[in-house]
Design a protein around this motif. Structure first.
Motif, PDB file in Angstrom:
ATOM      1  N   PRO A 173     -17.435 -28.904  29.639  1.00 44.65           N
ATOM      2  CA  PRO A 173     -16.918 -29.516  28.779  1.00 44.65           C
ATOM      3  C   PRO A 173     -17.872 -29.894  27.299  1.00 44.65           C
ATOM      4  O   PRO A 173     -18.644 -30.343  27.345  1.00 44.65           O
ATOM      5  CB  PRO A 173     -15.815 -30.823  29.029  1.00 44.65           C
ATOM      6  N   ASP A 174     -16.591 -30.248  26.512  1.00 46.86           N
ATOM      7  CA  ASP A 174     -17.751 -29.968  25.180  1.00 46.86           C
ATOM      8  C   ASP A 174     -17.337 -31.033  25.377  1.00 46.86           C
ATOM      9  O   ASP A 174     -17.369 -32.286  25.515  1.00 46.86           O
ATOM     10  CB  ASP A 174     -16.529 -29.826  24.068  1.00 46.86           C
ATOM     11  N   GLY A 175     -18.713 -32.148  24.744  1.00 45.35           N
ATOM     12  CA  GLY A 175     -19.206 -33.077  23.874  1.00 45.35           C
ATOM     13  C   GLY A 175     -20.945 -32.759  24.489  1.00 45.35           C
ATOM     14  O   GLY A 175     -21.484 -33.509  23.644  1.00 45.35           O
ATOM     15  N   PRO A 176     -21.525 -33.058  25.316  1.00 46.24           N
ATOM     16  CA  PRO A 176     -22.405 -33.528  25.831  1.00 46.24           C
ATOM     17  C   PRO A 176     -23.087 -32.446  25.302  1.00 46.24           C
ATOM     18  O   PRO A 176     -23.344 -31.541  24.928  1.00 46.24           O
ATOM     19  CB  PRO A 176     -22.833 -33.108  27.146  1.00 46.24           C
ATOM     20  N   VAL A 177     -24.881 -32.662  24.466  1.00 51.60           N
ATOM     21  CA  VAL A 177     -25.893 -31.809  25.038  1.00 51.60           C
ATOM     22  C   VAL A 177     -26.393 -30.786  25.577  1.00 51.60           C
ATOM     23  O   VAL A 177     -27.127 -31.709  26.803  1.00 51.60           O
ATOM     24  CB  VAL A 177     -26.976 -31.930  23.169  1.00 51.60           C
ATOM     25  N   TYR A 178     -26.290 -30.006  26.289  1.00 48.59           N
ATOM     26  CA  TYR A 178     -26.666 -29.134  27.500  1.00 48.59           C
ATOM     27  C   TYR A 178     -27.987 -28.709  26.923  1.00 48.59           C
ATOM     28  O   TYR A 178     -27.555 -27.755  26.335  1.00 48.59           O
ATOM     29  CB  TYR A 178     -25.437 -28.323  28.275  1.00 48.59           C
ATOM     30  N   VAL A 179     -28.920 -28.801  28.121  1.00 46.71           N
ATOM     31  CA  VAL A 179     -30.407 -27.749  28.235  1.00 46.71           C
ATOM     32  C   VAL A 179     -29.796 -27.514  29.520  1.00 46.71           C
ATOM     33  O   VAL A 179     -30.313 -27.944  30.595  1.00 46.71           O
ATOM     34  CB  VAL A 179     -31.197 -29.274  27.950  1.00 46.71           C
ATOM     35  N   ALA A 201     -36.441 -32.079  33.244  1.00 55.30           N
ATOM     36  CA  ALA A 201     -34.493 -32.893  33.059  1.00 55.30           C
ATOM     37  C   ALA A 201     -35.092 -34.071  33.520  1.00 55.30           C
ATOM     38  O   ALA A 201     -33.686 -34.617  32.251  1.00 55.30           O
ATOM     39  CB  ALA A 201     -34.294 -32.064  34.828  1.00 55.30           C
ATOM     40  N   GLN A 202     -35.588 -34.949  33.598  1.00 54.02           N
ATOM     41  CA  GLN A 202     -36.053 -36.001  33.964  1.00 54.02           C
ATOM     42  C   GLN A 202     -36.031 -36.222  32.055  1.00 54.02           C
ATOM     43  O   GLN A 202     -35.347 -37.357  31.511  1.00 54.02           O
ATOM     44  CB  GLN A 202     -36.464 -36.570  35.015  1.00 54.02           C
ATOM     45  N   ASP A 203     -36.464 -35.770  31.194  1.00 57.46           N
ATOM     46  CA  ASP A 203     -37.352 -35.791  30.252  1.00 57.46           C
ATOM     47  C   ASP A 203     -35.532 -35.939  29.218  1.00 57.46           C
ATOM     48  O   ASP A 203     -34.758 -36.847  28.367  1.00 57.46           O
ATOM     49  CB  ASP A 203     -38.245 -35.370  29.566  1.00 57.46           C
ATOM     50  N   GLN A 204     -35.093 -34.843  29.613  1.00 57.35           N
ATOM     51  CA  GLN A 204     -33.584 -34.616  28.708  1.00 57.35           C
ATOM     52  C   GLN A 204     -32.565 -35.839  28.759  1.00 57.35           C
ATOM     53  O   GLN A 204     -31.855 -35.755  27.730  1.00 57.35           O
ATOM     54  CB  GLN A 204     -33.067 -33.083  29.108  1.00 57.35           C
ATOM     55  N   ILE A 205     -32.376 -35.927  29.996  1.00 53.38           N
ATOM     56  CA  ILE A 205     -31.471 -37.482  30.629  1.00 53.38           C
ATOM     57  C   ILE A 205     -32.137 -39.062  29.731  1.00 53.38           C
ATOM     58  O   ILE A 205     -31.383 -39.205  28.385  1.00 53.38           O
ATOM     59  CB  ILE A 205     -31.451 -37.347  32.084  1.00 53.38           C
ATOM     60  N   GLY A 208     -31.075 -38.231  26.779  1.00 52.43           N
ATOM     61  CA  GLY A 208     -29.582 -38.397  25.569  1.00 52.43           C
ATOM     62  C   GLY A 208     -29.138 -36.822  25.869  1.00 52.43           C
ATOM     63  O   GLY A 208     -27.607 -37.579  25.567  1.00 52.43           O
ATOM     64  N   ARG A 209     -29.355 -36.068  26.980  1.00 52.72           N
ATOM     65  CA  ARG A 209     -29.099 -34.517  26.823  1.00 52.72           C
ATOM     66  C   ARG A 209     -28.743 -34.588  28.311  1.00 52.72           C
ATOM     67  O   ARG A 209     -29.190 -35.567  28.599  1.00 52.72           O
ATOM     68  CB  ARG A 209     -29.932 -34.136  26.589  1.00 52.72           C
ATOM     69  N   ALA A 210     -27.994 -33.692  28.929  1.00 52.41           N
ATOM     70  CA  ALA A 210     -27.853 -33.194  29.658  1.00 52.41           C
ATOM     71  C   ALA A 210     -28.353 -32.226  30.788  1.00 52.41           C
ATOM     72  O   ALA A 210     -27.782 -31.131  30.088  1.00 52.41           O
ATOM     73  CB  ALA A 210     -25.862 -33.131  29.934  1.00 52.41           C
ATOM     74  N   PRO A 211     -28.764 -32.207  31.497  1.00 54.17           N
ATOM     75  CA  PRO A 211     -29.735 -31.349  32.000  1.00 54.17           C
ATOM     76  C   PRO A 211     -28.579 -30.182  32.754  1.00 54.17           C
ATOM     77  O   PRO A 211     -28.139 -30.703  34.220  1.00 54.17           O
ATOM     78  CB  PRO A 211     -30.870 -31.122  32.905  1.00 54.17           C
ATOM     79  N   VAL A 212     -28.510 -29.289  32.876  1.00 54.34           N
ATOM     80  CA  VAL A 212     -27.696 -28.159  34.178  1.00 54.34           C
ATOM     81  C   VAL A 212     -28.653 -27.317  34.362  1.00 54.34           C
ATOM     82  O   VAL A 212     -29.291 -26.305  33.787  1.00 54.34           O
ATOM     83  CB  VAL A 212     -26.708 -27.511  32.487  1.00 54.34           C
TER      84      VAL A 212
END
Length: 327
Positions: A173-179, A201-205, A208-212
């Motif tokens: 859903p809209d909102g987070p920055v997804y990587v 993935a842990q670095d992206q978290i 403040g981003r959401a790993p996908v």
């Protein structure tokens, strides 16, 4: 300025799904160059995924697909005009076998473009000193540029199934920055180590981003370990309620990402088709030949770090590339 064609035929031998996904930038650029033309895709000897699994994606881009068009029977093509004598303003021959090009050239046409025999049969030729690119799709885009006399722009939109588009929006859903992270490949030798994807993935978290994680059926056995290692990550292709990871659904997911990382694999080409900024990782295979035609890309090759093995690519290089694309 060249007159706009009313009809265009593109000749290929055939297209498996993986081949066809790699050709999507050419298909999009062809429609952008010829917005009003009737586009026919001709698989001369085999089947084409554009008539099957990828047909929904190319609605509006390809108007007609002809499969097994008889070019494996050369005598028939010599005795009679191929395709029942139909005429096309442009015929673009994307294969390079000279005997087949002679047969394709017998299709009635105004303009014939072919790279076979160093463009000997082509009505237009590249400038002196031209070097054929290693990449298949780059070669195809060069043929289109010859035909249109304009730089190709692969930006005509793909047609995404509304159900898959909505499923992707529900998963991300809209909102987070997804990587996006696509750790799989057809051969494990082409895979960057899984522990590196976990660390990324842990670095992206932490940023403040959401790993996908984008996992295909071949990576099902990785899902539990990844979920245990990175419980905050999202897994939109895993679980009983997740849609099957079709090409269309994967592209719809990619369109919701801000950046992605993938190995030299089909997932990289699928993500490139979504126009997401892409970090593409290469080890034993040549990036010049196989790199996805992403709109914005950063290619990292293991050879730059002294080895053909994917493990030679440091985490810091990939992290820096992600930051550069998100910049």
């Amino acid at each position: 300025m060249n007159p706009a064609p009313r009809s265009v035929l593109v000749y290929v031998g055939g297209d498996l799904v993986g081949d066809a996904v790699m050709k999507l930038p050419f298909v999009r650029a062809l429609r952008a160059a010829c917005p009003d033309a009737a586009v026919t895709w001709c698989a001369g000897k085999h089947k084409s995924a554009f008539a099957g699994a990828l047909r929904p994606l190319t609605a509006g881009l390809i108007d007609e697909v002809i499969e097994e068009a008889g070019f494996d029977r050369p005598l028939a093509c010599l005795l009679h005009r191929p395709l029942g004598g139909r005429h096309f303003d442009w015929v673009i021959d994307t294969q390079r076998g000279v005997p087949v090009s002679f047969l394709v050239r017998r299709i009635r046409h105004d303009l014939f473009i072919s790279g076979s025999a160093e463009f000997l049969l082509s009505d237009r030729k590249p400038p002196k000193g031209y070097t054929r690119p290693a990449s298949m799709v780059a070669q195809m885009l060069d043929l289109l540029e010859l035909a249109s006399a304009q730089p190709p722009m692969p930006d005509a939109p793909l047609t995404l199934d509304e159900t898959e588009r909505q499923a992707a929006a529900a998963a991300l859903p809209d909102g987070p920055v997804y990587v996006g992270l696509a750790p799989g490949a057809g051969g494990r030798v082409k895979c960057w180590p899984l522990e590196n994807y976990i660390a990324l993935a842990q670095d992206q978290i932490a940023r403040g981003r959401a790993p996908v994680f984008i996992l295909g059926p071949a990576e099902d056995d990785w899902a539990a370990a990844l979920q245990d290692a990175v419980p905050q990550a999202l897994f939109p292709t895993v679980g009983g309620e997740a849609p099957s990871p079709t090409v269309g659904y994967s592209i719809a997911l990619g369109a919701r990402l801000s950046a992605a990382v993938a190995n030299d694999a089909g997932a990289g080409h699928i993500l490139a088709a979504s126009d997401v900024p892409l970090v593409s990782l290469f080890g034993p295979t040549p990036a010049a030949k196989f790199a996805p035609a992403a709109r914005m890309a950063k290619v990292i090759e293991a050879q730059g770090f002294g080895s053909d093995e994917m493990s030679a690519i440091p985490l810091s290089a990939v992290t820096a590339a992600v930051e550069q694309l998100l910049g």
